[in-house]
Write a protein that holds these residues in place. Structure first.
Motif, PDB file in Angstrom:
ATOM      1  N   THR A  62       0.824  -1.209   0.000  1.00 28.06           N
ATOM      2  CA  THR A  62       0.000   0.000   0.000  1.00 28.06           C
ATOM      3  C   THR A  62       0.860   1.261   0.000  1.00 28.06           C
ATOM      4  O   THR A  62       0.338   2.369  -0.049  1.00 28.06           O
ATOM      5  CB  THR A  62      -0.935   0.027   1.229  1.00 28.06           C
ATOM      6  OG1 THR A  62      -0.146  -0.105   2.415  1.00 28.06           O
ATOM      7  CG2 THR A  62      -1.964  -1.105   1.165  1.00 28.06           C
ATOM      8  N   SER A  63       2.206   1.066   0.065  1.00 33.31           N
ATOM      9  CA  SER A  63       3.110   2.221   0.034  1.00 33.31           C
ATOM     10  C   SER A  63       4.444   1.813  -0.589  1.00 33.31           C
ATOM     11  O   SER A  63       4.846   0.646  -0.519  1.00 33.31           O
ATOM     12  CB  SER A  63       3.343   2.776   1.443  1.00 33.31           C
ATOM     13  OG  SER A  63       4.150   1.897   2.192  1.00 33.31           O
ATOM     14  N   LEU A  64       5.136   2.780  -1.170  1.00 34.40           N
ATOM     15  CA  LEU A  64       6.435   2.521  -1.782  1.00 34.40           C
ATOM     16  C   LEU A  64       7.468   2.091  -0.742  1.00 34.40           C
ATOM     17  O   LEU A  64       8.409   1.364  -1.068  1.00 34.40           O
ATOM     18  CB  LEU A  64       6.927   3.767  -2.527  1.00 34.40           C
ATOM     19  CG  LEU A  64       6.102   4.195  -3.744  1.00 34.40           C
ATOM     20  CD1 LEU A  64       6.667   5.474  -4.341  1.00 34.40           C
ATOM     21  CD2 LEU A  64       6.042   3.094  -4.786  1.00 34.40           C
ATOM     22  N   GLU A  65       7.284   2.526   0.499  1.00 34.22           N
ATOM     23  CA  GLU A  65       8.227   2.157   1.557  1.00 34.22           C
ATOM     24  C   GLU A  65       8.312   0.648   1.731  1.00 34.22           C
ATOM     25  O   GLU A  65       9.366   0.103   2.057  1.00 34.22           O
ATOM     26  CB  GLU A  65       7.825   2.823   2.887  1.00 34.22           C
ATOM     27  CG  GLU A  65       8.103   4.316   2.941  1.00 34.22           C
ATOM     28  CD  GLU A  65       7.089   5.160   2.151  1.00 34.22           C
ATOM     29  OE1 GLU A  65       5.979   4.649   1.838  1.00 34.22           O
ATOM     30  OE2 GLU A  65       7.407   6.320   1.840  1.00 34.22           O
ATOM     31  N   GLN A  66       7.190  -0.054   1.502  1.00 35.38           N
ATOM     32  CA  GLN A  66       7.195  -1.513   1.621  1.00 35.38           C
ATOM     33  C   GLN A  66       8.083  -2.141   0.540  1.00 35.38           C
ATOM     34  O   GLN A  66       8.819  -3.087   0.811  1.00 35.38           O
ATOM     35  CB  GLN A  66       5.769  -2.063   1.501  1.00 35.38           C
ATOM     36  CG  GLN A  66       4.887  -1.718   2.688  1.00 35.38           C
ATOM     37  CD  GLN A  66       3.451  -2.105   2.431  1.00 35.38           C
ATOM     38  OE1 GLN A  66       2.718  -1.392   1.740  1.00 35.38           O
ATOM     39  NE2 GLN A  66       3.040  -3.243   2.974  1.00 35.38           N
ATOM     40  N   LYS A 102      15.542   1.933 -16.113  1.00 35.32           N
ATOM     41  CA  LYS A 102      14.642   2.721 -15.285  1.00 35.32           C
ATOM     42  C   LYS A 102      13.268   2.849 -15.954  1.00 35.32           C
ATOM     43  O   LYS A 102      12.317   3.317 -15.332  1.00 35.32           O
ATOM     44  CB  LYS A 102      15.211   4.122 -15.056  1.00 35.32           C
ATOM     45  CG  LYS A 102      16.403   4.165 -14.131  1.00 35.32           C
ATOM     46  CD  LYS A 102      16.794   5.620 -13.912  1.00 35.32           C
ATOM     47  CE  LYS A 102      18.005   5.770 -13.031  1.00 35.32           C
ATOM     48  NZ  LYS A 102      18.339   7.194 -12.833  1.00 35.32           N
ATOM     49  N   ASP A 103      13.198   2.441 -17.228  1.00 31.40           N
ATOM     50  CA  ASP A 103      11.952   2.538 -17.993  1.00 31.40           C
ATOM     51  C   ASP A 103      11.069   1.327 -17.696  1.00 31.40           C
ATOM     52  O   ASP A 103      11.262   0.249 -18.260  1.00 31.40           O
ATOM     53  CB  ASP A 103      12.275   2.620 -19.487  1.00 31.40           C
ATOM     54  CG  ASP A 103      11.027   2.708 -20.348  1.00 31.40           C
ATOM     55  OD1 ASP A 103       9.926   2.965 -19.810  1.00 31.40           O
ATOM     56  OD2 ASP A 103      11.155   2.498 -21.575  1.00 31.40           O
ATOM     57  N   ARG A 104      10.114   1.507 -16.820  1.00 29.93           N
ATOM     58  CA  ARG A 104       9.252   0.395 -16.425  1.00 29.93           C
ATOM     59  C   ARG A 104       8.463  -0.170 -17.595  1.00 29.93           C
ATOM     60  O   ARG A 104       8.225  -1.375 -17.680  1.00 29.93           O
ATOM     61  CB  ARG A 104       8.286   0.838 -15.308  1.00 29.93           C
ATOM     62  CG  ARG A 104       7.633  -0.331 -14.588  1.00 29.93           C
ATOM     63  CD  ARG A 104       6.633   0.146 -13.556  1.00 29.93           C
ATOM     64  NE  ARG A 104       5.391   0.571 -14.188  1.00 29.93           N
ATOM     65  CZ  ARG A 104       4.429  -0.246 -14.572  1.00 29.93           C
ATOM     66  NH1 ARG A 104       4.561  -1.546 -14.420  1.00 29.93           N
ATOM     67  NH2 ARG A 104       3.326   0.220 -15.119  1.00 29.93           N
ATOM     68  N   PHE A 105       8.082   0.687 -18.529  1.00 32.11           N
ATOM     69  CA  PHE A 105       7.258   0.235 -19.652  1.00 32.11           C
ATOM     70  C   PHE A 105       7.977  -0.777 -20.534  1.00 32.11           C
ATOM     71  O   PHE A 105       7.364  -1.682 -21.082  1.00 32.11           O
ATOM     72  CB  PHE A 105       6.763   1.432 -20.471  1.00 32.11           C
ATOM     73  CG  PHE A 105       5.726   2.228 -19.751  1.00 32.11           C
ATOM     74  CD1 PHE A 105       4.390   1.840 -19.743  1.00 32.11           C
ATOM     75  CD2 PHE A 105       6.074   3.363 -19.045  1.00 32.11           C
ATOM     76  CE1 PHE A 105       3.433   2.558 -19.050  1.00 32.11           C
ATOM     77  CE2 PHE A 105       5.123   4.093 -18.350  1.00 32.11           C
ATOM     78  CZ  PHE A 105       3.796   3.695 -18.354  1.00 32.11           C
ATOM     79  N   SER A 106       9.283  -0.644 -20.658  1.00 29.13           N
ATOM     80  CA  SER A 106      10.035  -1.604 -21.473  1.00 29.13           C
ATOM     81  C   SER A 106      10.325  -2.898 -20.719  1.00 29.13           C
ATOM     82  O   SER A 106      10.722  -3.890 -21.312  1.00 29.13           O
ATOM     83  CB  SER A 106      11.357  -0.985 -21.944  1.00 29.13           C
ATOM     84  OG  SER A 106      12.213  -0.734 -20.845  1.00 29.13           O
ATOM     85  N   ALA A 107      10.105  -2.885 -19.397  1.00 29.18           N
ATOM     86  CA  ALA A 107      10.420  -4.056 -18.573  1.00 29.18           C
ATOM     87  C   ALA A 107       9.175  -4.754 -18.030  1.00 29.18           C
ATOM     88  O   ALA A 107       9.282  -5.829 -17.457  1.00 29.18           O
ATOM     89  CB  ALA A 107      11.307  -3.637 -17.403  1.00 29.18           C
ATOM     90  N   ARG A 108       8.010  -4.161 -18.221  1.00 27.57           N
ATOM     91  CA  ARG A 108       6.808  -4.733 -17.610  1.00 27.57           C
ATOM     92  C   ARG A 108       6.325  -5.987 -18.341  1.00 27.57           C
ATOM     93  O   ARG A 108       6.623  -6.200 -19.513  1.00 27.57           O
ATOM     94  CB  ARG A 108       5.688  -3.699 -17.555  1.00 27.57           C
ATOM     95  CG  ARG A 108       5.176  -3.288 -18.910  1.00 27.57           C
ATOM     96  CD  ARG A 108       4.161  -2.183 -18.800  1.00 27.57           C
ATOM     97  NE  ARG A 108       3.796  -1.723 -20.137  1.00 27.57           N
ATOM     98  CZ  ARG A 108       2.828  -0.888 -20.390  1.00 27.57           C
ATOM     99  NH1 ARG A 108       2.113  -0.388 -19.396  1.00 27.57           N
ATOM    100  NH2 ARG A 108       2.556  -0.527 -21.616  1.00 27.57           N
ATOM    101  N   GLY A 131      17.071   7.761  -7.080  1.00 29.13           N
ATOM    102  CA  GLY A 131      15.685   7.959  -6.649  1.00 29.13           C
ATOM    103  C   GLY A 131      14.641   7.262  -7.495  1.00 29.13           C
ATOM    104  O   GLY A 131      13.444   7.375  -7.215  1.00 29.13           O
ATOM    105  N   ASP A 132      15.056   6.543  -8.539  1.00 31.14           N
ATOM    106  CA  ASP A 132      14.114   5.840  -9.408  1.00 31.14           C
ATOM    107  C   ASP A 132      14.322   4.330  -9.303  1.00 31.14           C
ATOM    108  O   ASP A 132      15.446   3.857  -9.121  1.00 31.14           O
ATOM    109  CB  ASP A 132      14.310   6.259 -10.875  1.00 31.14           C
ATOM    110  CG  ASP A 132      13.988   7.726 -11.113  1.00 31.14           C
ATOM    111  OD1 ASP A 132      13.007   8.223 -10.528  1.00 31.14           O
ATOM    112  OD2 ASP A 132      14.740   8.375 -11.883  1.00 31.14           O
TER     113      ASP A 132
END
Length: 200
Positions: free
Chosen positions: A78-82, A169-175, A156-157
Protein backbone atom coordinates in the motif's frame (compact mmCIF):
# COMPACT_ATOMS: atom_id res chain seq x y z
CA UNK A 1 8.36 -33.08 11.84
CA UNK A 2 6.06 -34.37 14.58
CA UNK A 3 3.80 -31.90 16.31
CA UNK A 4 1.83 -32.47 19.50
CA UNK A 5 -1.65 -31.06 19.71
CA UNK A 6 -3.60 -30.94 22.94
CA UNK A 7 -7.32 -30.88 22.25
CA UNK A 8 -10.06 -30.41 24.80
CA UNK A 9 -13.15 -32.50 24.08
CA UNK A 10 -16.05 -31.48 26.32
CA UNK A 11 -18.86 -34.00 26.52
CA UNK A 12 -22.22 -32.33 26.22
CA UNK A 13 -24.39 -31.93 29.31
CA UNK A 14 -26.70 -34.94 29.45
CA UNK A 15 -29.30 -36.18 31.85
CA UNK A 16 -27.96 -39.32 33.55
CA UNK A 17 -31.44 -40.83 33.48
CA UNK A 18 -31.20 -41.04 29.70
CA UNK A 19 -28.68 -43.81 30.19
CA UNK A 20 -26.51 -42.92 27.20
CA UNK A 21 -23.20 -41.89 28.72
CA UNK A 22 -20.82 -43.07 26.00
CA UNK A 23 -20.01 -41.55 22.63
CA UNK A 24 -17.71 -42.68 19.84
CA UNK A 25 -15.14 -40.16 18.61
CA UNK A 26 -13.24 -40.61 15.38
CA UNK A 27 -9.97 -38.73 15.16
CA UNK A 28 -8.57 -38.45 11.64
CA UNK A 29 -4.79 -38.69 11.37
CA UNK A 30 -2.28 -39.03 8.59
CA UNK A 31 -2.13 -42.80 8.98
CA UNK A 32 -5.87 -43.45 9.19
CA UNK A 33 -8.68 -43.26 11.70
CA UNK A 34 -8.27 -43.82 15.43
CA UNK A 35 -11.52 -44.48 17.31
CA UNK A 36 -11.75 -43.88 21.04
CA UNK A 37 -14.57 -44.36 23.49
CA UNK A 38 -15.07 -41.49 25.92
CA UNK A 39 -17.41 -41.24 28.90
CA UNK A 40 -19.22 -37.99 29.62
CA UNK A 41 -16.66 -37.26 32.34
CA UNK A 42 -13.78 -37.20 29.86
CA UNK A 43 -12.81 -33.68 28.88
CA UNK A 44 -9.18 -33.91 27.76
CA UNK A 45 -7.41 -36.03 25.17
CA UNK A 46 -3.95 -35.61 23.80
CA UNK A 47 -3.53 -36.56 20.19
CA UNK A 48 -0.11 -36.84 18.58
CA UNK A 49 0.04 -36.53 14.80
CA UNK A 50 2.32 -35.39 12.06
CA UNK A 51 0.31 -32.69 10.29
CA UNK A 52 -1.05 -30.76 13.27
CA UNK A 53 -4.71 -31.14 12.29
CA UNK A 54 -7.20 -32.74 14.65
CA UNK A 55 -10.77 -33.53 13.69
CA UNK A 56 -13.35 -34.95 16.06
CA UNK A 57 -16.34 -36.56 14.36
CA UNK A 58 -18.76 -36.69 17.28
CA UNK A 59 -22.29 -35.39 17.11
CA UNK A 60 -22.42 -31.93 18.65
CA UNK A 61 -18.67 -31.89 19.21
CA UNK A 62 -16.57 -28.88 18.24
CA UNK A 63 -13.89 -29.55 15.70
CA UNK A 64 -10.48 -28.20 16.65
CA UNK A 65 -8.04 -27.49 13.86
CA UNK A 66 -4.44 -26.35 14.08
CA UNK A 67 -3.28 -25.43 10.60
CA UNK A 68 0.35 -25.20 9.66
CA UNK A 69 1.15 -21.59 8.68
CA UNK A 70 2.27 -20.95 5.12
CA UNK A 71 6.00 -20.59 4.66
CA UNK A 72 5.71 -17.30 2.86
CA UNK A 73 2.97 -14.90 1.85
CA UNK A 74 2.44 -12.42 -0.94
CA UNK A 75 3.19 -8.90 0.34
CA UNK A 76 0.13 -6.65 -0.02
CA UNK A 77 1.67 -3.28 -0.88
CA UNK A 78 0.00 0.00 0.00
CA UNK A 79 3.11 2.22 0.03
CA UNK A 80 6.43 2.52 -1.78
CA UNK A 81 8.23 2.16 1.56
CA UNK A 82 7.19 -1.51 1.62
CA UNK A 83 8.86 -2.10 -1.76
CA UNK A 84 11.95 -0.14 -0.68
CA UNK A 85 12.31 -2.21 2.50
CA UNK A 86 11.86 -5.48 0.59
CA UNK A 87 14.56 -4.48 -1.91
CA UNK A 88 17.11 -4.73 0.90
CA UNK A 89 16.46 -8.50 0.88
CA UNK A 90 16.45 -8.97 -2.91
CA UNK A 91 14.38 -8.33 -6.05
CA UNK A 92 10.67 -7.55 -5.76
CA UNK A 93 8.13 -8.87 -8.26
CA UNK A 94 5.29 -6.34 -8.20
CA UNK A 95 1.94 -7.43 -9.64
CA UNK A 96 -0.45 -4.50 -10.05
CA UNK A 97 -4.10 -5.36 -10.43
CA UNK A 98 -7.63 -4.80 -9.21
CA UNK A 99 -10.14 -6.80 -7.23
CA UNK A 100 -12.55 -6.29 -10.15
CA UNK A 101 -10.12 -7.83 -12.68
CA UNK A 102 -10.66 -11.56 -13.36
CA UNK A 103 -7.15 -12.33 -14.62
CA UNK A 104 -5.67 -10.44 -11.64
CA UNK A 105 -7.62 -12.62 -9.22
CA UNK A 106 -6.70 -15.75 -11.19
CA UNK A 107 -3.01 -14.96 -10.61
CA UNK A 108 -3.29 -15.20 -6.81
CA UNK A 109 -2.54 -18.94 -6.45
CA UNK A 110 0.49 -18.64 -8.73
CA UNK A 111 1.80 -15.64 -6.78
CA UNK A 112 1.51 -17.64 -3.55
CA UNK A 113 3.50 -20.47 -5.15
CA UNK A 114 6.18 -18.01 -6.24
CA UNK A 115 6.30 -16.48 -2.76
CA UNK A 116 6.98 -19.92 -1.27
CA UNK A 117 9.42 -20.91 -4.02
CA UNK A 118 11.51 -17.75 -3.66
CA UNK A 119 11.14 -17.29 0.11
CA UNK A 120 14.27 -15.58 1.45
CA UNK A 121 15.53 -14.72 -2.05
CA UNK A 122 12.88 -12.49 -3.62
CA UNK A 123 9.67 -10.78 -2.52
CA UNK A 124 6.39 -11.32 -4.33
CA UNK A 125 4.20 -8.25 -3.94
CA UNK A 126 0.73 -7.25 -5.04
CA UNK A 127 -0.85 -3.82 -5.40
CA UNK A 128 -4.63 -3.32 -5.70
CA UNK A 129 -5.24 -0.06 -7.58
CA UNK A 130 -8.74 0.23 -6.14
CA UNK A 131 -7.21 0.32 -2.66
CA UNK A 132 -4.11 2.36 -3.59
CA UNK A 133 -4.95 4.84 -6.39
CA UNK A 134 -1.81 6.84 -5.56
CA UNK A 135 0.32 3.82 -6.54
CA UNK A 136 -1.71 3.43 -9.73
CA UNK A 137 -0.76 6.99 -10.61
CA UNK A 138 2.88 6.53 -9.57
CA UNK A 139 3.35 3.47 -11.80
CA UNK A 140 1.20 5.05 -14.57
CA UNK A 141 -1.07 2.02 -14.93
CA UNK A 142 -3.27 1.77 -18.02
CA UNK A 143 -4.19 -1.90 -18.06
CA UNK A 144 -4.08 -4.65 -15.44
CA UNK A 145 -2.62 -7.05 -14.62
CA UNK A 146 0.69 -5.24 -15.00
CA UNK A 147 3.76 -6.86 -13.46
CA UNK A 148 7.37 -5.77 -13.20
CA UNK A 149 10.48 -6.89 -11.35
CA UNK A 150 12.14 -4.16 -9.30
CA UNK A 151 15.83 -4.91 -8.69
CA UNK A 152 17.06 -1.69 -7.15
CA UNK A 153 16.90 2.09 -6.81
CA UNK A 154 19.19 4.45 -8.70
CA UNK A 155 19.07 8.24 -8.37
CA UNK A 156 15.68 7.96 -6.65
CA UNK A 157 14.11 5.84 -9.41
CA UNK A 158 13.35 2.15 -9.47
CA UNK A 159 15.49 -0.08 -11.67
CA UNK A 160 13.65 -2.90 -13.45
CA UNK A 161 14.82 -6.23 -14.90
CA UNK A 162 14.00 -6.68 -18.57
CA UNK A 163 13.27 -9.99 -20.33
CA UNK A 164 16.77 -10.07 -21.90
CA UNK A 165 18.52 -9.70 -18.53
CA UNK A 166 19.42 -6.02 -18.82
CA UNK A 167 18.19 -3.41 -16.38
CA UNK A 168 16.42 -0.11 -17.04
CA UNK A 169 14.64 2.72 -15.29
CA UNK A 170 11.95 2.54 -17.99
CA UNK A 171 9.25 0.40 -16.43
CA UNK A 172 7.26 0.24 -19.65
CA UNK A 173 10.04 -1.60 -21.47
CA UNK A 174 10.42 -4.06 -18.57
CA UNK A 175 6.81 -4.73 -17.61
CA UNK A 176 4.92 -7.98 -18.17
CA UNK A 177 1.44 -7.16 -19.45
CA UNK A 178 -1.49 -9.46 -18.80
CA UNK A 179 -1.60 -12.87 -17.15
CA UNK A 180 1.30 -15.09 -18.20
CA UNK A 181 2.48 -18.60 -17.38
CA UNK A 182 4.35 -19.03 -14.11
CA UNK A 183 7.65 -19.69 -15.89
CA UNK A 184 7.62 -16.18 -17.40
CA UNK A 185 7.83 -14.70 -13.89
CA UNK A 186 10.28 -17.38 -12.72
CA UNK A 187 12.63 -16.63 -15.62
CA UNK A 188 12.66 -12.92 -14.79
CA UNK A 189 13.30 -13.53 -11.09
CA UNK A 190 16.02 -16.10 -11.87
CA UNK A 191 17.82 -13.58 -14.12
CA UNK A 192 17.85 -11.05 -11.30
CA UNK A 193 19.08 -13.60 -8.76
CA UNK A 194 21.87 -14.71 -11.09
CA UNK A 195 23.05 -11.12 -11.47
CA UNK A 196 23.03 -10.74 -7.68
CA UNK A 197 25.04 -13.94 -7.39
CA UNK A 198 22.28 -15.79 -5.57
CA UNK A 199 21.48 -19.36 -6.55
CA UNK A 200 17.97 -20.04 -7.85
Amino acid sequence: MIMLAAVVFTAGCTDESQGNSTDIQAVQENNGTVETTASEQTNLQEVQEENGIVKANESGQNTTSQETPEESNVLEVTSLEQINASLEQGPVLVKIGSKHCGPCQAMKPMLKELATEYSGKATIASIDITESPDLEAYFDIGYVPDTSLVVGIKDGDYVYMQENGTVTKDRFSARIQGQMEKEVYENRINLALLQEGKST
